[in-house]
Design a protein around this motif. Sequence first.
Motif, PDB file in Angstrom:
ATOM      1  N   GLU A   1       0.825  -1.209   0.000  1.00 10.98           N
ATOM      2  CA  GLU A   1       0.000   0.000   0.000  1.00 10.98           C
ATOM      3  C   GLU A   1       0.860   1.261   0.000  1.00 10.98           C
ATOM      4  OE1 GLU A   1      -3.228   0.791  -0.141  1.00 10.98           O
ATOM      5  OE2 GLU A   1      -3.863  -1.278  -0.495  1.00 10.98           O
TER       6      GLU A   1
ATOM      7  N   ILE B   1       1.115   1.129  -4.208  1.00 12.01           N
ATOM      8  CA  ILE B   1      -0.182   1.701  -4.560  1.00 12.01           C
ATOM      9  C   ILE B   1      -0.163   3.228  -4.505  1.00 12.01           C
ATOM     10  CG2 ILE B   1      -2.604   1.905  -3.867  1.00 12.01           C
ATOM     11  CD1 ILE B   1      -2.000  -0.678  -5.254  1.00 12.01           C
ATOM     12  N   SER B   2       0.450   3.792  -3.479  1.00 12.98           N
ATOM     13  CA  SER B   2       0.453   5.252  -3.316  1.00 12.98           C
ATOM     14  C   SER B   2       1.261   5.961  -4.392  1.00 12.98           C
ATOM     15  CB  SER B   2       1.004   5.625  -1.938  1.00 12.98           C
ATOM     16  OG  SER B   2       2.362   5.218  -1.820  1.00 12.98           O
TER      17      SER B   2
ATOM     18  N   ASN C   1      -5.511   5.952  -9.063  1.00 14.67           N
ATOM     19  CA  ASN C   1      -5.860   5.886  -7.646  1.00 14.67           C
ATOM     20  C   ASN C   1      -6.096   4.457  -7.157  1.00 14.67           C
ATOM     21  OD1 ASN C   1      -8.536   5.171  -8.380  1.00 14.67           O
ATOM     22  ND2 ASN C   1      -9.124   7.325  -8.510  1.00 14.67           N
ATOM     23  N   ARG C   2      -6.337   4.334  -5.849  1.00 11.93           N
ATOM     24  CA  ARG C   2      -6.523   3.025  -5.216  1.00 11.93           C
ATOM     25  C   ARG C   2      -7.732   2.288  -5.774  1.00 11.93           C
ATOM     26  NH1 ARG C   2      -3.608   5.702  -1.460  1.00 11.93           N
ATOM     27  NH2 ARG C   2      -2.254   4.437  -0.099  1.00 11.93           N
TER      28      ARG C   2
ATOM     29  N   HIS D   1      -7.618  -1.380  -7.280  1.00 13.33           N
ATOM     30  CA  HIS D   1      -8.466  -2.448  -6.744  1.00 13.33           C
ATOM     31  C   HIS D   1      -9.230  -3.147  -7.862  1.00 13.33           C
ATOM     32  CE1 HIS D   1     -11.411  -4.599  -4.355  1.00 13.33           C
ATOM     33  NE2 HIS D   1     -12.376  -3.957  -4.982  1.00 13.33           N
TER      34      HIS D   1
END
Length: 208
Positions: free
Chosen positions: A79, A83-84, A89-90, A94
């Motif tokens: 994360e 991901i960041s 974006n998240r 996802h």
Amino acid sequence: MAVDPKERWGARKAASRRASILTIAHEDVETPRTTVYKLSNETEVVREVEVLWETAQRAFLAIGRLLVQAERQFRGSFEKDIISRLPFNRSVAHMLRTVAEKVEQGYVPEAELPRSYAAAFRLVTLEPEALEEARSRGLVSPHTPRSAIERFRQELKSQRIAASGEAALLAVKRRDLLSRLERAKREVEKLSQELAELDSLEASQDHS
């Protein structure tokens, strides 16, 4: 390596001859060219678009597979350190991971995925019975747009609400009205603030 402009991009060739290859999660994905060459007829235009569209599908699935692999390999830092720092974006991350996982599990074959990651996500997150219904309607297909899947999901939701009886219908209507009321309140607050700023500006001009 220079590429012959006359050579059709996207044609199946040996890897050594491909102009541009992106390897994601052990899968070769041809990166799209940015130069558009003159095409001879309408059919060729359609064919070129189909090639680019297929490439986009393969890219989003490959990215999803890479993220699934990375999540397993770098669970403690996934994360924060991956991901960041992604260029999306998240929520998108996802969706991409979910689609790749569902394909990996055999829930929906890769060949039957819609060619949009958003459409594919909405399809693979259907319950098994709903997925079979979607399949019977011809919606489990690379050619299915997101709008068609959304309509199907909305139809299923309406059926569930209707089956729950009048109380459920009233509850849904109440939630909808409350949501609309909240949006209206925010709009009134915004307009009131703009009006106050306008009054303040007019007052300052009167005193000048």
